[in-house]
Design a protein around this motif. Structure first.
Motif, mmCIF file in Angstrom:
data_model
loop_
_atom_site.group_PDB
_atom_site.id
_atom_site.type_symbol
_atom_site.label_atom_id
_atom_site.label_comp_id
_atom_site.label_asym_id
_atom_site.label_seq_id
_atom_site.Cartn_x
_atom_site.Cartn_y
_atom_site.Cartn_z
ATOM 1 N N UNK A 1 95.303 16.816 -25.569
ATOM 2 C CA UNK A 1 93.844 16.983 -26.018
ATOM 3 C C UNK A 1 93.017 18.063 -24.833
ATOM 4 N N UNK A 2 92.411 18.921 -25.687
ATOM 5 C CA UNK A 2 91.778 19.926 -24.843
ATOM 6 C C UNK A 2 90.444 20.233 -25.307
ATOM 7 N N UNK A 3 89.496 19.953 -24.382
ATOM 8 C CA UNK A 3 88.181 20.163 -24.446
ATOM 9 C C UNK A 3 87.498 21.058 -23.643
ATOM 10 N N UNK A 4 86.658 22.074 -23.824
ATOM 11 C CA UNK A 4 86.147 23.047 -23.035
ATOM 12 C C UNK A 4 85.695 24.485 -23.569
ATOM 13 N N UNK A 5 85.401 25.474 -22.579
ATOM 14 C CA UNK A 5 85.026 26.699 -23.428
ATOM 15 C C UNK A 5 86.144 27.439 -24.247
ATOM 16 N N UNK A 6 85.572 28.185 -25.145
ATOM 17 C CA UNK A 6 86.433 29.077 -26.158
ATOM 18 C C UNK A 6 87.447 29.935 -25.313
ATOM 19 N N UNK A 7 87.333 30.434 -24.205
ATOM 20 C CA UNK A 7 88.249 31.218 -23.684
ATOM 21 C C UNK A 7 89.302 30.223 -22.852
ATOM 22 N N UNK A 8 89.084 29.130 -23.002
ATOM 23 C CA UNK A 8 90.507 28.062 -22.501
ATOM 24 C C UNK A 8 91.094 27.600 -23.652
ATOM 25 N N UNK A 9 90.581 27.496 -25.027
ATOM 26 C CA UNK A 9 91.214 27.044 -26.197
ATOM 27 C C UNK A 9 91.974 28.079 -27.004
ATOM 28 N N UNK A 10 91.117 29.104 -26.835
ATOM 29 C CA UNK A 10 91.823 30.193 -27.861
ATOM 30 C C UNK A 10 93.517 30.587 -27.422
ATOM 31 N N UNK A 11 93.548 30.876 -26.213
ATOM 32 C CA UNK A 11 95.056 31.130 -25.939
ATOM 33 C C UNK A 11 95.863 29.892 -26.098
ATOM 34 N N UNK A 12 95.330 28.743 -25.966
ATOM 35 C CA UNK A 12 96.207 27.478 -25.991
ATOM 36 C C UNK A 12 96.739 27.340 -27.347
ATOM 37 N N UNK A 13 95.851 27.500 -28.425
ATOM 38 C CA UNK A 13 96.292 27.445 -29.926
ATOM 39 C C UNK A 13 97.396 28.644 -30.006
ATOM 40 N N UNK A 14 97.226 29.683 -29.457
ATOM 41 C CA UNK A 14 98.478 30.827 -29.582
ATOM 42 C C UNK A 14 99.774 30.051 -29.065
ATOM 43 N N UNK A 15 99.823 29.548 -28.177
ATOM 44 C CA UNK A 15 101.278 29.428 -27.391
ATOM 45 C C UNK A 15 101.761 27.902 -27.577
ATOM 46 N N UNK A 16 100.759 26.889 -28.100
ATOM 47 C CA UNK A 16 101.304 25.754 -28.256
ATOM 48 C C UNK A 16 102.655 25.310 -28.850
ATOM 49 N N UNK A 17 102.694 25.791 -30.208
ATOM 50 C CA UNK A 17 103.720 25.672 -30.964
ATOM 51 C C UNK A 17 105.104 26.243 -30.197
ATOM 52 N N UNK A 18 105.093 27.294 -29.452
ATOM 53 C CA UNK A 18 106.316 28.075 -28.922
ATOM 54 C C UNK A 18 106.596 26.951 -27.762
ATOM 55 N N UNK A 19 105.515 26.490 -27.101
ATOM 56 C CA UNK A 19 106.171 25.864 -25.657
ATOM 57 C C UNK A 19 106.518 24.388 -25.961
ATOM 58 N N UNK A 20 105.809 23.866 -26.945
ATOM 59 C CA UNK A 20 106.214 22.407 -27.411
ATOM 60 C C UNK A 20 105.826 22.147 -28.816
ATOM 61 N N UNK A 21 106.964 22.580 -29.581
ATOM 62 C CA UNK A 21 106.856 22.666 -30.998
ATOM 63 C C UNK A 21 107.077 21.183 -31.517
ATOM 64 N N UNK A 22 107.407 20.197 -31.006
ATOM 65 C CA UNK A 22 107.101 18.854 -31.284
ATOM 66 C C UNK A 22 105.883 18.043 -31.152
ATOM 67 N N UNK A 23 105.148 18.833 -30.200
ATOM 68 C CA UNK A 23 103.747 18.171 -29.784
ATOM 69 C C UNK A 23 102.506 18.632 -30.721
ATOM 70 N N UNK A 24 101.656 18.101 -30.308
ATOM 71 C CA UNK A 24 100.524 18.177 -31.160
ATOM 72 C C UNK A 24 99.042 18.891 -30.414
ATOM 73 N N UNK A 25 98.292 19.703 -30.761
ATOM 74 C CA UNK A 25 97.332 20.132 -29.889
ATOM 75 C C UNK A 25 96.015 19.674 -30.783
ATOM 76 N N UNK A 26 94.902 18.913 -30.074
ATOM 77 C CA UNK A 26 93.897 18.461 -30.628
ATOM 78 C C UNK A 26 92.623 19.305 -29.825
ATOM 79 N N UNK A 27 91.673 19.812 -30.243
ATOM 80 C CA UNK A 27 90.741 20.378 -29.601
ATOM 81 C C UNK A 27 89.312 20.094 -30.026
ATOM 82 N N UNK A 28 88.493 20.160 -29.220
ATOM 83 C CA UNK A 28 86.926 20.077 -29.412
ATOM 84 C C UNK A 28 86.383 21.215 -28.631
#
Length: 366
Positions: free
Chosen positions: A243-270
């Protein structure tokens, strides 16, 4: 001998006898007719049988500001209670309130109190001097004893079921995360929180988080340097809900690498700002009541373009889920990008914060 009818019901004719209702049944029938006449067919029906529709968009109510408290540099919390001291509607972590300010502005703030304590709600607001005035109004004009109108609670950021959790909060993004870590801790679930901010003086609720020994990592920029979101994501357990909540510069790169780093995990953002326009194209919007036409650039929203002509047009979340900026479409084809309108509503409406023309000009009822 049985006779079988075409509807499949067997009707032994020899068993038919004339039915004679009892006096009690006749009285009941008369009462039913009387009820139908008074409560359904008479002019008094609308007064005697008031509709009680299902609320799909939360509850509207006026609450009293019980306390305004300084939580950090440029951050205050507001504790809201019912004027009659009653219990407030229940909510789950991730929920927010729509707050209608005295100026007419509508803003959304995450609930950051205890979901099990329904005697009050708590929200927290960071003052943004270069913003659109909502946070400044709260900081400068609201005080204990004032009343504010709210709608909610509503939830667009629910806590899913998972074996483990990694929470990442940036600054005021701690507000929806705080009830989540409380709930996970009470349930004995596996969780960690990485809390980011400019400095400890700007990070609210550090005192409340101090009780979670060994579970919370506080990383102010002036102590730890700028955050490395990729490095933080590698600390999540396989299959974790992040779960990630914060400014755009924090969330944009997270969406780009999450699947590669943790393919069985899930990313939830606000997020707390408008979504960037993706795959946009230029189009014109005719404002029927104004009698003017505005041009919407490929990298801006219809809302932004319309506000140049009508600065006071209503809006709130700018993310397509609150419905405040809904307008009636009089002509043209819409590319709907919202998350709340039904197929029927999309026949003649759009949310101008996200949705665009599907090709050619639009005419809207503004």
């Amino acid at each position: 001998m049985m006779t079988t009818h075409s509807d499949g019901i067997d009707d032994p004719a020899s068993d038919r006898t004339e039915f004679e209702p009892t006096r009690a049944l006749r009285l009941a029938a008369q009462a039913t007719v009387a009820y139908r006449h008074v409560f359904a067919a008479s002019r008094a029906a609308s007064w005697l049988s008031r509709p009680n529709p299902v609320r799909n968009n939360g509850f509207g109510m006026t609450l009293t500001i019980d306390e305004v408290r300084q939580e950090a540099e440029d951050v205050v919390s507001l504790t809201l209670t019912s004027p009659d001291g009653g219990t407030l509607p229940s909510w789950i972590p991730g929920a927010h309130l729509d707050v209608f300010l005295p100026s007419g502005r509508q803003r959304q703030y995450s609930l950051c109190g205890d979901p099990d304590d329904l005697s009050s709600y708590r929200i927290a607001v960071r003052r943004i001097n270069g913003g659109l005035g909502g946070s400044k109004e709260i900081h400068e004009t609201l005080e204990a004893g004032d009343r504010v109108r709210i709608r909610g609670p509503r939830n667009a950021f629910p806590l899913v079921t998972a074996d483990s959790y990694l929470f990442i909060a940036g600054g005021i993004g701690i507000t929806p995360i705080l009830p989540m870590v409380r709930k996970c801790h009470e349930r004995g679930q596996s969780w960690r929180l990485v809390y980011l901010g400019r400095s400890r003086t700007t990070m609210p609720f550090l005192d409340e988080l101090a009780r979670y020994t060994g579970r919370v990592e506080v990383r102010p920029d002036d102590e730890s340097g700028p955050p490395d979101i990729t490095e933080i994501l590698t600390t999540a357990e396989p299959g974790a809900a992040v779960y990630l909540c914060g400014p755009t510069p924090l969330m944009t790169p997270a969406r780009g690498v999450m699947h590669t780093l943790n393919p069985t995990g899930s990313l939830h953002t606000e997020r707390f700002s408008a979504l960037p326009v993706v795959d946009g194209h230029r189009f014109d919007v005719r404002l029927a009541k104004q009698g003017t036409t505005v041009s919407v650039a490929e990298d801006e929203t219809a809302l932004a373009a319309i506000r140049r002509e009508i600065p006071g047009v209503a809006y709130s979340c700018q993310q397509g889920f609150c419905g405040t900026c809904r307008v009636r479409v009089l002509a043209g084809d819409v590319e709907h990008r919202d998350r709340i309108l039904t197929d029927a509503e999309r026949q003649d409406s759009m949310l101008i914060c996200l949705s665009r023309s599907a090709g050619g000009p639009l005419v809207i009822d503004l």
